[in-house]
Design an enzyme around this catalytic site. Structure first.
Site, PDB file in Angstrom:
ATOM      1  N   HIS A   1       2.990   3.278  12.999  1.00  0.00           N
ATOM      2  CA  HIS A   1       2.001   4.488  13.013  1.00  0.00           C
ATOM      3  C   HIS A   1       2.119   5.519  13.690  1.00  0.00           C
ATOM      4  CE1 HIS A   1      -1.792   1.675  11.552  1.00  0.00           C
ATOM      5  NE2 HIS A   1      -0.801   1.731  10.615  1.00  0.00           N
TER       6      HIS A   1
ATOM      7  N   ASP B   1       3.452  -5.932   3.040  1.00  0.00           N
ATOM      8  CA  ASP B   1       3.065  -4.744   4.310  1.00  0.00           C
ATOM      9  C   ASP B   1       3.935  -4.702   5.316  1.00  0.00           C
ATOM     10  OD1 ASP B   1       1.714  -2.599   5.295  1.00  0.00           O
ATOM     11  OD2 ASP B   1      -0.099  -3.544   5.364  1.00  0.00           O
TER      12      ASP B   1
ATOM     13  N   HIS C   1       0.830  -1.404   0.195  1.00  0.00           N
ATOM     14  CA  HIS C   1      -0.003   0.066  -0.074  1.00  0.00           C
ATOM     15  C   HIS C   1       0.794   1.311  -0.071  1.00  0.00           C
ATOM     16  CE1 HIS C   1      -0.009   1.101   4.332  1.00  0.00           C
ATOM     17  NE2 HIS C   1       0.081  -0.220   4.388  1.00  0.00           N
TER      18      HIS C   1
ATOM     19  N   GLU D   1      -5.206   1.803   2.275  1.00  0.00           N
ATOM     20  CA  GLU D   1      -5.140   0.542   3.307  1.00  0.00           C
ATOM     21  C   GLU D   1      -5.352   0.941   4.600  1.00  0.00           C
ATOM     22  OE1 GLU D   1      -3.490  -2.676   5.742  1.00  0.00           O
ATOM     23  OE2 GLU D   1      -2.875  -0.383   5.774  1.00  0.00           O
TER      24      GLU D   1
HETATM   25  C1  LIG Z   1      -3.213   7.368  20.503  1.00  0.00           C
HETATM   26  O1  LIG Z   1      -2.452   7.596  19.416  1.00  0.00           O
HETATM   27  C2  LIG Z   1      -1.650   8.726  19.408  1.00  0.00           C
HETATM   28  C3  LIG Z   1      -0.995   8.922  18.093  1.00  0.00           C
HETATM   29  O2  LIG Z   1      -0.385   7.764  17.350  1.00  0.00           O
HETATM   30  C4  LIG Z   1      -0.378   8.584  20.546  1.00  0.00           C
HETATM   31  O3  LIG Z   1       0.360   9.407  20.723  1.00  0.00           O
HETATM   32  C5  LIG Z   1      -1.120   8.223  21.889  1.00  0.00           C
HETATM   33  O4  LIG Z   1      -0.331   7.768  22.835  1.00  0.00           O
HETATM   34  C6  LIG Z   1      -2.144   6.990  21.612  1.00  0.00           C
HETATM   35  N1  LIG Z   1      -2.851   6.922  22.978  1.00  0.00           N
HETATM   36  C7  LIG Z   1      -3.168   5.998  23.587  1.00  0.00           C
HETATM   37  C8  LIG Z   1      -4.185   5.791  24.740  1.00  0.00           C
HETATM   38  O5  LIG Z   1      -2.568   4.839  22.971  1.00  0.00           O
HETATM   39 ZN   LIG Z   2      -0.359   0.684   8.638  1.00  0.00          ZN
END
Ligand SMILES: *[C@@H]1O[C@H](CO)[C@@H](O)[C@H](O)[C@H]1NC(C)=O
Ligand SMILES: [Zn+2]
Ligand SMILES: *[C@@H]1O[C@H](CO)[C@@H](O)[C@H](O)[C@H]1NC(C)=O
Ligand SMILES: *[C@@H]1O[C@H](CO)[C@@H](O)[C@H](O)[C@H]1NC(C)=O
Ligand SMILES: *[C@@H]1O[C@H](CO)[C@@H](O)[C@H](O)[C@H]1NC(C)=O
Ligand SMILES: *[C@@H]1O[C@H](CO)[C@@H](O)[C@H](O)[C@H]1NC(C)=O
Ligand SMILES: *[C@@H]1O[C@H](CO)[C@@H](O)[C@H](O)[C@H]1NC(C)=O
Ligand SMILES: *[C@@H]1O[C@H](CO)[C@@H](O)[C@H](O)[C@H]1NC(C)=O
Ligand SMILES: *[C@@H]1O[C@H](CO)[C@@H](O)[C@H](O)[C@H]1NC(C)=O
Ligand SMILES: *[C@@H]1O[C@H](CO)[C@@H](O)[C@H](O)[C@H]1NC(C)=O
Ligand SMILES: *[C@@H]1O[C@H](CO)[C@@H](O)[C@H](O)[C@H]1NC(C)=O
Ligand SMILES: *[C@@H]1O[C@H](CO)[C@@H](O)[C@H](O)[C@H]1NC(C)=O
Ligand SMILES: *[C@@H]1O[C@H](CO)[C@@H](O)[C@H](O)[C@H]1NC(C)=O
Length: 506
Positions: free
Chosen positions: A436, A338, A265, A309
């Site tokens: 991510h 991926d 992707h 994706e």
């Molecule tokens: C939610 O996602 C954000 C960005 O990826 C991250 O900084 C944050 O720690 C996450 N919160 C939890 C509770 O996992």
């Molecule tokens: Zn991903």
């Protein structure tokens, strides 16, 4: 890149009109027949790194430093792939357009409770909004309009997670006149969730954020005890109907009725540039496409570069759903790549034979798994299995009975001691600590894994572009989602879930 390609094309055209004989001879030169060894030798870590550097540059060229669908970084990725593939003069290249609603940017500017800056997460597809008002707890789990009191008008709804979708809670709060929704967890800690892409039949979303259970229950207790808790919620999001593209390249040569398809992707999540996820798969496949153009093949190959994706396998689903039945039947197998350069990698192979996860793909999936296992064995490396549950772009192919396979080097899961013995790296640390996140950039890649998995792609493409001997014929009468439960073998080591856990909706 745009400039360079046009100059090369211009030069070719000029040469052709000046010396037509030379051009014809050049184009009629018989290419050598592809072999696994030759195609693997064409894959170098320098080129893999250079390709992913270009993708990082695309992301970093604009302030949001992302390649999420609809972003400039994603558009640049698409047009670059198209030009690179067209320049090879070996493929029929096309862009396949589709539309989807996506949150292309979003952030919590402020969440202040009783004057204190407080930690919260944005719920995906939240509306924009700014409000300062008291928090008002909602009855039960907020899954019914009757849970929302009249006094909510203009205030901030405080809702427990549980039972129904976050999206329904946001809409019901909005319908009751709330200016924002704060959903607290029903287990320790916080969470990231999605309201799911609008529209929703019940109504419109309002500004919506999530907080920890500890904070939420604390506020409810205080309010029940008679206190007023004032909060400011300030959220800014951009939600657009995005026009985006799959990039498709099919060899002009080879048997079009016995085709290999493979893909990765092109898009990242909003949070980062997506260089391992899935710049690595994108560039690994592109490098194999470039190398393949030097050779003769017997069977056609389609390279698919899927968009969306991360929004839920949108591009691969669109591709499969719009394939004419005869062309679906012509695809003998699909391979997915991926995340193939995770910093704390494992060598994982999709569990096509169901031996590890009790989910078996259509006939041929076991052969693809076994082929890739042999590849890692020949390379002197250990391998493990990853669940074949359809949570990456191979899912839609499985749905129509196309045998599938592929490799994966790991996402957010922690490496065990046993895996550290098998693959090196650090136990107790995520396979990809930058999964991510903003740090999924060029420095996040493990180049040993990248090169080896790049060569695995080359090996599979060379092999199946040469022959399907020993590979099961397609059963074109299989039911949808032809993935079958399968008895688990007793003595399997720990295996991996697939890369993509679906975003929580409730
Ligand atoms: C939610 O996602 C954000 C960005 O990826 C991250 O900084 C944050 O720690 C996450 N919160 C939890 C509770 O996992
Ligand atoms: Zn991903
Ligand atoms: C290409 O070369 C082959 C063998 O050298 C010859 O038989 C054939 O006619 C050539 N085709 C064209 C289009 O020139
Ligand atoms: C990306 O490309 C699409 C389709 O051509 C276009 O509608 C959109 O405006 C582009 N977005 C950016 C940020 O360039
Ligand atoms: C980048 O993010 C900002 C802040 O969230 C947003 O206003 C802007 O529209 C985003 N730019 C693009 C091109 O999406
Ligand atoms: C909250 O944090 C922001 C940015 O960090 C700061 O500008 C603001 O003054 C803080 N507000 C309060 C009430 O602490
Ligand atoms: C919502 O509550 C009302 C009143 O208690 C009830 O009649 C209705 O069935 C509930 N709806 C749902 C979807 O639970
Ligand atoms: C909350 O805000 C109201 C006015 O909007 C104010 O009267 C009240 O004192 C505030 N309460 C707290 C605890 O800050
Ligand atoms: C997005 O735009 C396309 C093209 O204009 C349109 O066909 C589609 O219905 C739109 N989708 C939504 C959800 O508005
Ligand atoms: C599939 O059938 C259509 C006509 O129904 C035809 O145009 C197309 O070329 C066929 N595709 C293949 C790969 O044979
Ligand atoms: C394969 O795993 C075993 C432990 O199960 C380990 O001893 C061996 O060194 C590993 N081989 C490689 C090439 O990492
Ligand atoms: C093809 O799949 C269908 C549905 O699963 C099954 O009934 C049929 O026996 C299969 N045919 C062959 C040749 O395996
Ligand atoms: C595999 O799945 C089938 C069907 O869901 C189930 O009956 C069987 O118990 C499962 N086997 C194992 C070992 O989990």
């Amino acid at each position: 890149m745009t400039m360079k390609s046009s100059i090369v094309l211009g030069a070719l055209v000029a040469a052709a009109s000046a010396t037509p004989t030379l051009r014809r001879r050049q184009y009629n030169t018989t290419k050598p027949v592809v072999t696994s060894e030759a195609l693997q030798a064409d894959i170098s870590r320098e080129n893999l790194l250079a390709g992913t550097q270009i993708l990082e540059d695309f992301a970093y060229a604009s302030p949001n430093r992302t390649r999420i669908i609809g972003s400039p970084g994603h558009n640049d990725t698409i047009y670059w792939l198209k030009e690179e593939l067209e320049a090879l003069d070996y493929y029929d290249v096309s862009l396949q357009n589709f539309f989807t609603v996506a949150m292309v940017s979003g952030q919590i500017n402020t969440f202040v409770v009783n004057g204190v800056n407080t930690s919260a997460d944005l719920l995906e597809y939240s509306a924009s909004g700014t409000v300062t008002a008291p928090l008002v707890p909602v009855a039960n789990l907020g899954c019914n309009a009757t849970d929302y009191p009249a006094e909510l008008a203009g205030k901030i709804a405080l809702i427990s997670r549980g039972s129904c979708d976050f999206g329904l809670k946001s809409v019901l709060a909005g319908n009751a006149g709330a200016a924002a929704a704060v959903i607290y967890n029903n287990a320790a800690g916080g969470f990231n969730g999605t309201l799911s892409a609008p529209p929703r039949p019940e109504g419109e979303y309002i500004a919506s954020i999530s907080i920890t259970q500890e904070l939420g229950t604390g506020y409810v207790e205080a309010i029940t005890g008679g206190a007023t808790i004032n909060a400011t919620v300030d959220v800014a999001t951009v939600i657009s109907n995005v026009s985006t593209y799959n990039v498709l390249a099919t060899t002009k040569g080879g048997d079009q009725h016995n085709k290999l398809a493979l893909g990765g992707h092109t898009d990242s999540v909003l949070a980062g540039p997506g260089i391992n996820d899935d710049g690595s798969g994108t560039v690994g496949i592109l490098e194999v496409a470039k190398a393949l153009s030097k050779y003769e093949i017997n069977n056609a190959v389609t390279f698919g570069f899927w968009a969306g994706e991360e929004e839920g396998l949108l591009g691969s689903t669109y591709y499969v759903e719009n394939l004419p039945a005869n062309e679906t039947a012509d695809i003998r197998a699909y391979l997915n790549f991926d995340m193939i350069a995770s910093p704390n990698y494992v060598h994982a192979i999709y569990d096509g034979d169901g031996s590890a996860f009790n989910l078996t793909g259509p006939p041929g999936s076991a052969e693809l798994e076994s082929f890739l296992e042999d590849f890692f064995t020949s390379a002197g490396e250990n391998f493990t299995a990853t669940a074949f549950d359809g949570r990456s772009d191979y899912g839609p192919f499985l749905d129509v009975g196309i045998p599938s396979g592929g490799t994966f080097t790991g996402a957010e899961e922690l490496k065990t001691e046993e895996e550290a013995e098998m693959f090196g790296g650090e136990a107790g640390v995520a396979l990809d600590v930058c999964y991510h996140s903003a740090c999924d950039n060029i420095d996040n890649l493990n180049l040993d894994a990248f090169e080896l998995h790049g060569k695995a792609i080359a090996s599979a493409v060379a092999t199946y572009a040469t022959s399907w001997e020993g590979f099961p014929a397609r059963n074109t009468t299989v039911a949808r989602r032809s993935i079958k439960p399968h008895a688990r073998k007793a003595s399997q080591p720990r295996h991996y879930r697939s890369k993509r856990s679906l975003p929580s909706r409730k």
